[in-house]
Design an enzyme around this catalytic site. Structure first.
Site, PDB file in Angstrom:
ATOM      1  N   GLU A 208       0.859  -1.206   0.123  1.00  0.00           N
ATOM      2  CA  GLU A 208      -0.071  -0.081  -0.058  1.00  0.00           C
ATOM      3  C   GLU A 208       1.005   1.114  -0.076  1.00  0.00           C
ATOM      4  O   GLU A 208       1.460   1.730   0.814  1.00  0.00           O
ATOM      5  CB  GLU A 208      -0.929  -0.100   1.318  1.00  0.00           C
ATOM      6  CG  GLU A 208      -1.927  -1.140   1.281  1.00  0.00           C
ATOM      7  CD  GLU A 208      -2.848  -1.221   0.174  1.00  0.00           C
ATOM      8  OE1 GLU A 208      -3.177  -0.202  -0.460  1.00  0.00           O
ATOM      9  OE2 GLU A 208      -3.567  -2.257  -0.285  1.00  0.00           O
ATOM     10  N   CYS A 243      -1.932   9.140   2.152  1.00  0.00           N
ATOM     11  CA  CYS A 243      -1.317   8.478   0.982  1.00  0.00           C
ATOM     12  C   CYS A 243      -2.400   8.845  -0.108  1.00  0.00           C
ATOM     13  O   CYS A 243      -2.145   8.672  -1.479  1.00  0.00           O
ATOM     14  CB  CYS A 243      -1.260   7.104   1.171  1.00  0.00           C
ATOM     15  SG  CYS A 243      -2.579   6.296   1.698  1.00  0.00           S
TER      16      CYS A 243
END
Length: 499
Positions: A208, A243
């Site tokens: 991720e 993110c």
């Protein structure tokens, strides 16, 4: 050396105790108790590490973990059941299914930006799937790391879950071990290191990562107030350390000033004339990270951009003001890396086609945001771009919907999780085909010596897309089995005549 730790967990995994739904639910209930009984302690730790306000801790960390945990407790027994699969006509009578198996002893390496969420969500997926787990929290959030390390043994079975604290040397030592799965959240640079280490053991990985997530503004979009609220909220949440935060805005020249004015107005309303004094605006995790962002701010003027809001920074205090810049060129330094802070460059494009091309000329982002009510444009952007996920007319919401898989593509990540997708992420999907044990229904044309009739028979039975499910839906199963029994009673001679 973490070999003894991994082997100890593997010995417990080998007992088969984690295979039952009851054991998995017991672990998940313990995790839920840890979350609910220590909500205040977690909030205090995150305030110490990131100056994260109570609202952000609850809404972006705690509640997501609690909801996912409750869903897993309620549904894990169902998730564990074999998933029926269809069977081609040539394989009847018989049945098939997909079996979800745990992957063994897995490693979770969590980042600093959402410490609770990004430790717990992968952990509960791994536990629901029946694995034993080692969790490595980030050393950059020491208050959270200490608390998490203290609490886990009190609520979870130490035979199947361990927490390892430490920094780079500890992470490197963990990566030398052959895990059943490595789940990493962090930068693409470290993600490549993790993937290289996993390759030595052919270990499955979930990465991720991140990237530069664009906001595309349709020239016909009119609700500037809503756009500004949602973009600035996504940009400044957790001081921009997300993110999936909007990384930059693409807007046409005739719309730019209107968009920038709305963004500026909303940012001032959110955090006041002095964001440093706002209790709702967080801090950058370390001085080193703040210095990197300060350097990006200082580079704007040198690269020909103009700062229209913010620009203040104090790396020693880990403070970077919400900042908006215009006249940003694609080759500017701020456009060469993921920002990961409260800085928002606004770039102009001549058309939506140019905006799509701009996105496609760069690495696939983790998220893409489009503000448009034009269905045709929505379809075009979705068809012609690639990203980990998309939210239309908002930011970051696809991450909060746990019925959707969350993950990246290409350099923004590998694999996905959240909700049942977390269970699937940490499960090996084993194919199981159960064929009939009756020699009476075993077609002799399958076996050598092959004849022309054997090939003709195979062509006929494979010529039509008939499967067990299609026959069941058509109500023809009884006729098929009657035909099979009749054919078998007359042997291969009759079958060869039929073809």
């Amino acid at each position: 050396d973490y070999q003894p730790l991994r082997e100890e967990l593997h010995r417990f995994f080998s007992t088969g105790e984690t295979l039952t739904a009851d054991y998995r639910k017991q672990q998940l209930r313990g995790l839920l108790r840890m979350l609910t009984e220590n909500e205040g302690a977690f909030a205090e730790a995150l305030q110490m590490d990131l100056s994260k306000c109570a609202f952000e801790t609850y809404s972006t960390e705690h509640v997501l973990c609690v909801q996912d945990c409750k869903e897993a407790i309620a549904k894990v027994a169902q998730w564990m059941k074999p998933e029926p699969a269809d069977v081609p006509l040539v394989m009847l009578p018989g049945h098939a299914y997909v079996q979800s198996q745990p992957q063994g002893v897995v490693l979770i390496i969590a980042p600093f930006n959402y410490p609770l969420q990004l430790c717990v969500l992968p952990l509960l997926g791994a536990l629901a799937a029946g694995n034993c787990v080692v969790v490595k929290p980030s050393e950059l959030t020491p208050a959270f790391s200490r608390l998490f390390t203290q609490l886990v043994p009190r609520y979870l079975d130490g035979r199947s879950v361990r927490v390892v604290e430490g920094a780079v040397p500890e992470t490197q030592a963990l990566l030398r071990e052959p895990w059943g799965h490595i789940f990493f959240t962090g930068s693409d640079r470290v993600g490549r290191i993790v993937m290289a280490a996993a390759a030595k053991h052919l270990t499955k990985v979930t990465l991720e990562l991140g990237g530069k997530s664009p906001v595309i503004v349709d020239p016909s979009y009119s609700d500037m107030e809503l756009l500004a609220r949602r973009v600035m909220w996504g940009k400044c949440l957790n001081a921009g350390q997300s993110c999936v935060a909007p990384d930059y805005v693409l807007v046409t020249p005739e719309k730019r000033d209107e968009v920038v004015a709305a963004l500026t107005r909303v940012a001032k309303r959110f955090y006041g004339a002095n964001p440093r004094a706002s209790k709702d605006f967080g801090r950058i995790v370390t001085t080193r990270h703040a210095e990197r962002l300060a350097a990006l701010v200082d580079s704007l003027q040198a690269d020909g951009a103009r700062v229209v809001l913010g620009g203040e920074h104090d790396a020693a205090e880990r403070y970077i003001a919400p900042t908006i810049a215009v006249d940003v060129r694609p080759e500017a330094r701020i456009m060469q890396e993921e920002i990961f802070g409260p800085l928002l460059p606004v770039l102009t494009v001549r058309s939506m086609d140019e905006a799509i091309a701009f996105v496609n000329q760069r690495a696939p982002p983790l998220a893409l945001y489009l503000f448009s009510n034009d269905k045709a444009l929505q379809k075009r952007v979705l068809s012609l771009t690639t990203s980990g996920g998309v939210t239309i007319n908002d930011t970051m919401m696809h991450v909060a919907n746990t019925s959707l898989p969350f993950g990246g593509f290409g350099s923004s990540g590998l694999g996905a999780y959240h909700g049942k997708h977390s269970f699937d992420c940490f499960s090996h999907k084993r194919a199981v085909q159960v064929s009939t044990a009756s020699s009476t229904l075993d077609a002799p044309q399958r076996y050598p010596p092959y004849t022309d009739g054997s090939l003709k028979f195979m062509r006929v039975v494979n010529a039509y897309p008939l499967t067990r499910n299609s026959l069941l839906s058509a109500g023809k199963v009884a006729g098929v089995f009657a035909l099979a029994a009749f054919a078998a009673s007359y042997g291969s001679t009759l079958l060869s005549r039929l073809v």
